[in-house]
Scaffold this motif. Structure first.
Motif, mmCIF file in Angstrom:
data_model
loop_
_atom_site.group_PDB
_atom_site.id
_atom_site.type_symbol
_atom_site.label_atom_id
_atom_site.label_comp_id
_atom_site.label_asym_id
_atom_site.label_seq_id
_atom_site.Cartn_x
_atom_site.Cartn_y
_atom_site.Cartn_z
ATOM 1 N N GLN A 5 0.886 -1.127 0.036
ATOM 2 C CA GLN A 5 -0.041 0.114 0.036
ATOM 3 C C GLN A 5 0.877 1.258 -0.049
ATOM 4 O O GLN A 5 0.373 2.379 -0.047
ATOM 5 N N ARG A 6 2.074 1.005 0.057
ATOM 6 C CA ARG A 6 2.912 2.319 -0.060
ATOM 7 C C ARG A 6 2.896 2.867 -1.267
ATOM 8 O O ARG A 6 2.788 2.214 -2.403
ATOM 9 N N SER A 7 2.980 4.274 -1.375
ATOM 10 C CA SER A 7 3.113 4.965 -2.681
ATOM 11 C C SER A 7 4.245 4.446 -3.485
ATOM 12 O O SER A 7 4.256 4.572 -4.647
ATOM 13 N N ASP A 8 5.157 4.139 -2.779
ATOM 14 C CA ASP A 8 6.454 3.904 -3.630
ATOM 15 C C ASP A 8 6.681 2.227 -3.306
ATOM 16 O O ASP A 8 7.766 1.839 -2.998
ATOM 17 N N THR A 32 9.071 -5.925 -6.149
ATOM 18 C CA THR A 32 8.988 -7.166 -5.742
ATOM 19 C C THR A 32 7.875 -7.322 -4.530
ATOM 20 O O THR A 32 7.547 -8.252 -4.079
ATOM 21 N N ALA A 33 7.023 -5.965 -4.311
ATOM 22 C CA ALA A 33 6.310 -6.368 -2.976
ATOM 23 C C ALA A 33 5.142 -7.404 -3.419
ATOM 24 O O ALA A 33 4.774 -7.913 -2.419
ATOM 25 N N VAL A 68 -3.135 -4.873 -4.114
ATOM 26 C CA VAL A 68 -2.468 -5.507 -5.243
ATOM 27 C C VAL A 68 -2.439 -4.476 -6.305
ATOM 28 O O VAL A 68 -1.532 -4.778 -7.156
ATOM 29 N N ALA A 69 -3.363 -3.662 -6.534
ATOM 30 C CA ALA A 69 -3.329 -2.701 -7.481
ATOM 31 C C ALA A 69 -1.982 -1.847 -7.822
ATOM 32 O O ALA A 69 -1.315 -1.760 -8.612
ATOM 33 N N ALA A 77 3.748 -1.502 -9.343
ATOM 34 C CA ALA A 77 5.038 -1.621 -9.109
ATOM 35 C C ALA A 77 5.757 -2.590 -9.924
ATOM 36 O O ALA A 77 7.066 -2.482 -10.246
ATOM 37 N N ALA A 78 5.216 -3.650 -10.013
ATOM 38 C CA ALA A 78 5.899 -4.954 -10.768
ATOM 39 C C ALA A 78 6.023 -4.696 -12.190
ATOM 40 O O ALA A 78 6.402 -5.267 -12.939
#
Length: 195
Positions: free
Chosen positions: A75-78, A82-83, A138-139, A144-145
């Motif tokens: 949920q981090r903006s950054d 790999t999150a 997840v979004a 990020a991925a």
């Protein structure tokens, strides 16, 4: 004048959480809660008002101690690239590794499938907010991925991944192998998704 409570509310909630998590709300008897918490019926009712009140306290603690802790990196903006993979791997390990809690599935999804949700709009709202938090996390993890995907391509991918995660959590109790297969499908889906 009433007696002062001589128990740790957090310990009681965690003990009750384990019972509700493994047995479900409807199937959990007050005797089981007395045994797990070490408190008698009158103490439980005095502290929480009812079995439902105790369950509501359990759900609130579960959201903070279990769900949001796992979702925080997503949920981090950054969020790290790999999150999402890390989140799925953590869940997979818990289910495949035989963690009793993980093998019981998700407390909230289990509750969503039980009779309590039909009668309790507050609980239904909590479950809906949880699903929204999961989808949002997840979004962000998908973004990020796969930063090169357009928003139009990422949105259905995120929904598909969230659905796989929810399916895994829902089936973990009855078929942990199927839950693991659902989670194993996430990485190839994310890697192979095309705009």
């Amino acid at each position: 004048m009433g007696r002062t409570a001589t128990f740790d509310r957090g310990d009681v909630v965690r003990a009750a959480r384990d019972v509700f998590w493994s047995r479900g709300y409807a199937e959990t008897g007050i005797g089981e809660l007395e045994e797990a918490t070490g408190l008698n019926r009158s103490s439980l009712y005095h502290a929480f008002g009812s079995k439902k009140g105790l369950f509501e306290a359990v759900v609130a603690a579960y959201l903070e101690e279990v769900v949001r802790r796992r979702l925080a990196p997503l949920q981090r903006s950054d969020a790290a690239a790999t999150a999402l993979a890390d989140y799925v791997a953590e869940m997979r390990e818990a289910i495949a590794g035989g963690s009793p809690r993980a093998r019981s599935g998700c407390l909230l999804i289990n509750a969503a499938c039980g009779p309590l949700v039909d009668d309790e709009p507050e609980l239904r709202a909590i479950v809906t907010r949880y699903a929204d938090e999961l989808r949002e996390g997840v979004a962000r993890g998908v973004a990020a991925a796969r930063p090169g995907l357009s928003e139009a391509a990422r949105a259905p991918l995120a929904e598909a991944v969230a659905s796989l995660v929810i399916a895994a959590l829902a089936i973990a109790r009855t078929d942990p192998d199927a839950a693991v297969r659902s989670l194993d499908a996430v990485a190839p889906l994310v890697a192979g998704w095309r705009a």
